[in-house]
Enzyme design. Sequence first.
Site, PDB file in Angstrom:
ATOM      1  CB  SER A 153       1.798  11.889  41.952  1.00 47.01           C
ATOM      2  OG  SER A 153       2.357  12.398  40.528  1.00 47.01           O
ATOM      3  CE  LYS A 162       4.784  14.340  42.086  1.00 45.03           C
ATOM      4  NZ  LYS A 162       3.611  15.122  41.405  1.00 45.03           N
ATOM      5  CE1 TYR A 208       8.495  12.944  40.824  1.00 47.81           C
ATOM      6  CE2 TYR A 208       8.403  12.992  38.540  1.00 47.81           C
ATOM      7  CZ  TYR A 208       7.818  12.973  39.589  1.00 47.81           C
ATOM      8  OH  TYR A 208       6.298  13.314  39.756  1.00 47.81           O
ATOM      9  CE1 TYR A 216      -0.071  16.605  41.772  1.00 42.57           C
ATOM     10  CE2 TYR A 216      -2.188  15.210  41.210  1.00 42.57           C
ATOM     11  CZ  TYR A 216      -0.820  15.306  41.140  1.00 42.57           C
ATOM     12  OH  TYR A 216      -0.085  14.215  41.295  1.00 42.57           O
ATOM     13  CB  VAL A 268      -2.097  10.418  36.413  1.00 37.49           C
ATOM     14  CG1 VAL A 268      -2.109  11.575  36.893  1.00 37.49           C
ATOM     15  CG2 VAL A 268      -0.725   9.841  36.262  1.00 37.49           C
TER      16      VAL A 268
END
Length: 337
Positions: free
Chosen positions: A82, A85, A208, A260, A278
């Site tokens: 992530s 991103k 992605y 998050y 993660v």
Amino acid sequence: MSDEVGDVAQAVSTGRLPGWDRVEELVQEAHARHRDRAEGAVADYIPVLAEADPRLFGVVVAETSGDLHAAGDADAAFTIQSISKAFVYALVCEAYGHEVVRDRVGVNNTGLPFNSVIAVELNDGHPMNPMVNAGAIATTALLPGGTPDEQWAHLAAGLARFAGRTLEVDPVVYESEAATNQRNRAIARLLESYGRIDADPLEVVDVYTRQCAIRVTARDLAVMGATLADGGVHPVTGERVVSAQVCRDTLAVLAATGMYERSGEWLFEIGVPAKSGVSGGIVAIAPGKGAIGTFSPPIDPAGNSVRGRLATAHLSRTLGLNVFASAAHAADRRTPA
């Protein structure tokens, strides 16, 4: 989180870092202080990630001057997940500008898990922000290019400029994620139904998935983050990767949503824009100063590396990186009545 960082003295945020030797000393200290922590668990919802060695732990600080400070497993390779991103968002902002990306993707925290489908439904199909999966998929869909291959080429070239070197996809991780990404496919279909993405949703998810499987190191993350800290100029190559405005936008989004549902707690305790993945990576950016890249696979329930969080907190406090920390004015300059 407060009990984990409260025993470290808070340095005042200034416009500069301490001298080279002091930064080097503090990076080594942050690694030594937390290398034996055993909290957290290695992510296993993507099967191949469960094979990561939980003992790995690397810490790197990259200064905007180009100086690097590393401790531990700084060059151990892992997939960016992530954290991609943040940098894909910057590339899309560079291509389309502030207003378009804000309106299409959004900038507000959902307060829900990163892979939530409910967040999309609760907000009339709006993905809310680019650091959760729905927003990241919508962002990837905006990449320049008439075909998925052209979009991938743009993405790969952009992330290579951020890192200052060519980055490769880990084929084993990519295949493992592609076989288990049904939830992301469902999110993409849902976004399509609301008119939030225009391309084939499954092709967008494939791009992605590949971006998340790019292999990096803690050293790469620190350098990539330092590029955002230096107004879009790579601290080593000197190449302008994105504009200063794009850096401002990206860091603002990271501050609000990068960690998050723990983003508010992170900002309150640590005080620097950051993004986690993660697989155990974290990048934290101190505007005008540099960035911290960490890697340690055991993560907390929100998906943030436990050792990485602790080391970043230590460095933020001892290096004076917290963007909200300042000293009281030395003298009272009020004019007597």
